[in-house]
Scaffold this motif. Structure first.
Motif, PDB file in Angstrom:
ATOM      1  N   GLY A 149       0.856  -1.185   0.000  1.00 10.83           N
ATOM      2  CA  GLY A 149       0.000   0.000   0.000  1.00 10.83           C
ATOM      3  C   GLY A 149       0.887   1.228   0.000  1.00 10.83           C
ATOM      4  N   HIS A 193      -1.254  12.663   5.254  1.00  9.50           N
ATOM      5  CA  HIS A 193      -1.640  11.377   5.855  1.00  9.50           C
ATOM      6  C   HIS A 193      -0.633  10.922   6.918  1.00  9.50           C
ATOM      7  N   VAL A 250      -6.516  13.083   2.336  1.00 12.33           N
ATOM      8  CA  VAL A 250      -7.518  12.106   2.742  1.00 12.33           C
ATOM      9  C   VAL A 250      -8.741  12.793   3.359  1.00 12.33           C
ATOM     10  N   ALA A 277      -1.834   8.468  -2.875  1.00 10.92           N
ATOM     11  CA  ALA A 277      -2.494   7.203  -2.518  1.00 10.92           C
ATOM     12  C   ALA A 277      -3.933   7.167  -2.989  1.00 10.92           C
ATOM     13  N   HIS A 306      -5.059  -0.029  -5.169  1.00 12.56           N
ATOM     14  CA  HIS A 306      -6.167  -0.650  -4.414  1.00 12.56           C
ATOM     15  C   HIS A 306      -7.193   0.375  -3.912  1.00 12.56           C
TER      16      HIS A 306
END
Ligand SMILES: *Cc1c(COP(=O)(O)O)cnc(C)c1O
Length: 490
Positions: A149, A193, A250, A277, A306
């Motif tokens: 990740g 993050h 985020v 991300a 993902h």
């Protein structure tokens, strides 16, 4: 023949793998078909939870068919909710069907993608290049690696940044460690993050040397403030070395203004790392692509197939501009792993922390190949359009308040019941996410943003509809009314 004789292979079980595989395919297809008609999420049935938690270690084996019965009865009925089109929580997507199927094939092959000459390692080279091409990042051969990740990708990128900073200061960090250097300083905003702080701490840099730089009203890193604090730190004898910018925070989905940051980094010889991300793939949407100008100037980019691509968990990716810097940070080739056949790029295990590595590339390949670049771009554009629509609905509602402009596919907002004071608004919005989740019709999560409790809806599922957005707001209102009445004791 005795059971312990080495000539009797224990794998000759009386199982019919093929028939169990067919049953699995039916089970999984039924599960996916039924999802949209089910509650998005429900608390796990207490009996099932207990059965899962207390499962005793079995002394005897269970046939494959029996395992499938347990999966059907106890596992599939208790999903996280992210497969559902009305799941707007955190940054968790529905799995791409092609990726689900590829996962089974990859497990059947079960290679270690550390290196060697087999399909998985070649495919990983290709899909890392595809990912770089999708987001428009430069891709020298070997300039990236799949990871679990972005948390892991961030550790790899920041480690490479640390190696370069040390080398520029005349220090071989791998041999001498950090003690030969002044404190290395990292710059990021408050919206960055937490994986960045984790990486900074883990790399021995110390969170006190992670500077929080201010941001503008759009949530973007303030470059003037950054320049000032870099100068201050230099004057104080510290060693500024790294700026972390965000391609989609985020909390609100803000995208930093990369060009001016990259200019400063070039002038100050700072490594520019971009955390993409969640949001890097947003660059595929022509409507918002301009916000990403300059992302391709970063030294490294971490991103998560993902998330927005829907590749089944886990799959992150680290992309670097300078391959040697990454390989130089991690390569340690013991004699038993020397491999002339691997060619100039060597093994993936020379570019990261993991030795034995899973076959992640097949599900990435399948997911991208199934939709194609244009299909993915259309999905992403649909998500950002839905998010903007939700933003309009919030903006038009007197009892709802948009807390940040919608820049990617995250909508940050809160409920403001008429006449409620700030304390009540905060208290209600803090409890709202779980209250909404328990109702089972939509799933949304919350966050603290600039001291205010808020809801954040993250649109990652292109099959969501405008009616789903209206339902989300109706659910927020209903749950909010119940909470407000409960607080005022009515
Ligand atoms: C999810 C996320 C991360 C962490 O990535 P993992 O894949 O969960 O390790 C980092 N940054 C942002 C912006 C994220 O959304």
């Amino acid at each position: 023949m005795s059971a312990s004789s080495p000539s009797s292979a224990p794998s000759a079980a009386p199982d019919d793998f093929r028939s169990a595989a067919h049953t699995t395919a039916e089970l999984v297809s039924d599960y996916l078909d039924a999802l949209p008609g089910r509650p998005v999420w429900q608390p796990t049935d207490p009996a099932v939870r207990q059965a899962l938690l207390d499962a005793p270690l079995p002394a005897d084996g269970t046939p494959l068919a029996g395992l499938l019965d347990v999966i059907a009865a106890e596992v599939l009925p208790a999903p996280m909710g992210n497969g559902h089109p009305r799941f707007f929580g955190w940054v968790n997507s529905a799995p791409a069907p092609a990726g689900v199927l590829a996962t089974l094939a990859a497990a059947a092959m079960n290679p270690s993608s550390a290196g060697g000459d087999h399909a998985d390692v070649h495919l990983e080279r290709a899909v890392v290049r595809w990912i770089a091409e999708l987001v428009g990042f430069p891709h020298p051969p070997g300039g990236g690696i799949l990871t679990s990740g972005t948390s892991m990708a961030t550790i790899l990128c920041l480690a490479a940044a640390r190696t370069r900073a040390a080398r520029l200061a005349g220090v071989d960090i791998r041999e001498q460690g950090l003690t030969a250097l002044p404190p290395l300083v990292t710059y990021a905003t408050a919206e960055t993050h937490s994986c960045v702080r984790k990486a900074v701490e883990l790399l021995g840099l110390g969170s006190r040397h992670l500077r929080t730089v201010g941001s503008d009203s759009d949530g973007r890193l303030d470059v003037t403030a950054l320049a000032a604090v870099v100068a201050e730190d230099r004057a104080a004898g510290l060693l500024p070395f790294l700026v972390v910018a965000s391609a989609g925070t985020v909390g609100t989905g803000a995208v930093d203004a990369f060009d001016p940051i990259a200019d400063l980094c070039a002038a100050e010889r700072l490594w520019l790392h971009v955390d993409g991300a969640y949001g890097a793939f947003g660059v595929l949407d022509p409507v918002i692509a301009h916000r990403y100008a300059g992302m391709d100037r970063a030294d490294s980019l971490a991103l998560d197939p993902h998330k927005w691509l829907g590749v089944p968990v886990d799959c992150g990716c680290a992309l670097v501009r300078d391959t040697d810097e990454l390989r130089g940070t991690f390569s340690l080739v013991p004699s038993y792993l020397r491999d002339e056949a691997a060619g100039a790029l060597g093994w993936f295990s020379e570019y990261g922390l993991e030795q034995t590595r899973p076959f992640r590339s097949l599900k990435v390949w399948a997911t991208i190949a199934h939709r194609g670049r244009d299909g993915l771009a259309a999905d992403i554009a649909r998500c950002t359009a839905l998010a903007r629509r939700l933003g309009e609905l919030v903006d038009a509602a007197p009892d709802l308040e948009l807390l940040a402009p919608v820049r990617t596919s995250i909508v940050a907002f809160r409920l403001r019941p008429a006449g409620a004071d700030e304390e009540t608004v905060n208290a209600v919005n803090r409890e709202l996410p779980v209250a909404v989740q328990l109702r089972g019709r939509v799933f949304v999560t919350g966050a603290l943003f600039e001291g205010r409790e808020m809801l954040r809806a993250c649109l990652l599922n292109a099959s969501a509809t405008e009616a789903d957005l209206e339902l989300l707001l109706a659910e927020v209102r209903s749950a909010g009314t119940a909470l407000t009445e409960c607080r005022s004791g009515t």
